[in-house]
Design an enzyme around this catalytic site. Structure first.
Site, short mmCIF file in Angstrom:
data_model
loop_
_atom_site.label_atom_id
_atom_site.label_comp_id
_atom_site.label_asym_id
_atom_site.label_seq_id
_atom_site.Cartn_x
_atom_site.Cartn_y
_atom_site.Cartn_z
N GLY A 1 0.83 -1.21 0.00
CA GLY A 1 0.00 0.00 0.00
C GLY A 1 0.86 1.25 0.00
CG ASP B 1 1.36 -0.82 10.59
OD1 ASP B 1 0.22 -0.88 10.11
OD2 ASP B 1 2.29 -0.20 10.05
NE ARG C 1 2.27 -4.45 9.97
CZ ARG C 1 3.59 -4.20 9.88
NH1 ARG C 1 4.44 -4.86 10.62
NH2 ARG C 1 4.04 -3.28 9.05
C1 S3P Z 1 2.43 3.43 6.37
C2 S3P Z 1 1.31 3.98 6.95
C3 S3P Z 1 0.25 3.19 7.58
C4 S3P Z 1 0.71 1.78 7.91
C5 S3P Z 1 1.48 1.15 6.80
C6 S3P Z 1 2.69 1.98 6.42
C7 S3P Z 1 3.42 4.33 5.74
O1 S3P Z 1 -0.87 3.13 6.72
O2 S3P Z 1 -0.39 0.96 8.27
O3 S3P Z 1 1.93 -0.15 7.19
O4 S3P Z 1 4.55 3.90 5.48
O5 S3P Z 1 3.06 5.50 5.50
P1 S3P Z 1 -1.95 4.34 6.70
O6 S3P Z 1 -1.20 5.58 6.63
O7 S3P Z 1 -2.80 4.14 5.50
O8 S3P Z 1 -2.72 4.16 7.98
#
Ligand code: S3P
Length: 419
Positions: free
Chosen positions: A86, A305, A378
């Site tokens: 993501g 996380d 996770r």
């Molecule tokens: C992340 C932000 C988080 C986190 C992801 C990594 C990042 O997601 O859960 O594992 O590196 O910016 P969100 O910002 O969508 O909550």
């Protein structure tokens, strides 16, 4: 029962590694990073960049990246592939929106189900021409004349959305302001040294513009606190355990779990060794008994996380554990609320499910059984620790997915587990 003992370090922080690669790619300089995390996610970022002509080399114990201005990047011959990541998809979108050529971004089955409307909306407000069938990958980015700066109040606390908008802001006409009501991880603004101000209502504004220059980024990347969290939990829960975790990130926007553990009665020895460019230090953990608490919703972005492993701490701690305001968990690599509830049920652990959280009454025994990880790293690592706490075997359907963030997880676990 098993114990964990010894001294470990965990791989480089995943969020910082992604940003190290992406930000270095945008500047005509060479940056070097030790402890870069070559997990599946960060490797996806590196390959997307390589597809656009960014040269990077893995040398001895460091990664070297030779960047160039994004207008000089190459048009990729094939769609870019963000795999399961993501962070790759969302942060890269901020840059792809401003490139002078068309790109297409794809991902694996899990990533293709995750919401992208949250970045498409603000990026379109900035003038980006992004096409997606239904707010999901695959997404196409068409070149536009010039993006426009916007003032954007984040509707969800998300460092990924914040970063996507701020990155697009580096290419926009005028200033871009992103307003956060609940603080999320701050690596983007720290690493890019962006302007920040606190508003009279207590919200925080972050600013970017084409005047911002990407600074020198070379650094030793601290260990990933989110990876360390699995071992912190193991050491707390297994009587007789003692564990030192060295050189781990102590960035306060990431270590909410330490505050939660303190409220649960844990005494941890945390030693800050460095403040800049990212706080890092050592954490020493001894096994101890903990009391469950109710988590305040404003803490959620800070522990987002760590909630899977926190739920396991709750199963073994005394009293009621209540987590609400955590609907975001349903949009991670899996629907983590559903994944935790269904897997705990398989092990005979009682959990109450809410649309936005969980309630667990502890302590409970953990039985044996088979676990469905849903390909979520996770979830896999949480139930690997649960296995140490159970008298019966807990068998995962997919152990390999831990490598999304932590390729050495199983070796490290074996190294410190005794008994
Ligand atoms: C992340 C932000 C988080 C986190 C992801 C990594 C990042 O997601 O859960 O594992 O590196 O910016 P969100 O910002 O969508 O909550």
């Amino acid at each position: 029962m098993k114990i964990v003992k010894g001294s470990i370090s965990v791989p480089g922080d995943k969020s910082i590694s992604h940003r190290a690669a992406l930000f270095s790619a945008m500047t005509p300089q060479t940056n070097r990073f030790t402890n870069f995390n070559f997990n599946f996610d960060c490797t996806a970022t590196l390959y997307c960049l390589a597809d656009m002509g960014i040269a990077w080399h893995k040398k001895d114990d460091f990664l070297e990246i030779q960047g160039k201005l994004p207008e000089e990047w190459n048009r990729p011959d094939t769609p870019l592939y963000a795999a399961n990541s993501g962070t790759t998809a969302r942060l890269l979108s901020g840059i792809l929106s401003a490139l002078p050529f068309k790109t297409t971004l794809t991902g694996d089955v899990s990533l293709s189900k995750r919401p992208m409307g949250r970045i498409i909306d603000p990026l379109r407000q900035m003038g980006a021409d992004i096409r997606s069938e239904d707010g999901h990958l695959p997404m196409e980015y068409f070149p536009v004349q010039r993006l426009q700066g916007i003032r954007y109040r984040l509707p969800v606390a998300s460092a990924q959305v914040k970063s996507a908008v701020l990155l697009a802001g580096l290419f926009a006409q005028g200033e871009t302001e992103v307003i956060e009501t609940t603080p999320s991880r701050d690596h983007t603004e720290r690493m890019l040294k962006l302007k920040k101000s606190t508003n009279p209502d207590g919200t925080v504004s972050l600013f970017s513009s084409s005047e911002c220059v990407v600074p020198e980024l070379s650094m030793a990347i601290p260990g990933d606190f989110s990876s360390a969290a699995f071992f912190i939990a193991a050491a707390l829960l297994l009587p007789g355990s003692e564990l030192l975790i060295r050189d781990v990130s102590l960035n306060p926007t990431r270590t909410g779990l330490l505050n939660v553990l303190e409220q649960m009665g844990a005494r941890l020895d945390v030693r800050l060794k460095n403040e800049e460019p990212e706080p890092m230090g050592d954490i020493f953990v001894r096994s101890q008994e903990l009391q469950n608490i109710q988590i305040s919703p404003e803490l959620v972005p800070n522990i987002i996380d760590e909630i899977p492993i926190l739920s396991l701490l709750a199963v073994r701690s005394e009293g009621p554990f209540v987590l609400r305001g955590a609907k975001e968990l349903r949009f991670k690599e899996s629907d983590r609320i559903a994944a935790l509830v269904s897997n705990y049920q398989r092990l005979g652990v009682q959990v109450r499910e809410f649309e936005d959280g969980l309630e667990i009454s502890g302590p409970q025994n953990i039985g044996g059984g088979s676990i469905q990880t849903f390909g979520d790293h996770r979830i896999a690592m949480t139930f690997a620790i649960a296995n140490l706490l159970s008298d019966d075997d807990i068998v995962l359907d997919d152990k390999q997915c831990a490598a999304v963030s932590f390729p050495q997880f199983w070796d490290t676990l074996e190294e410190i587990t005794h008994g």
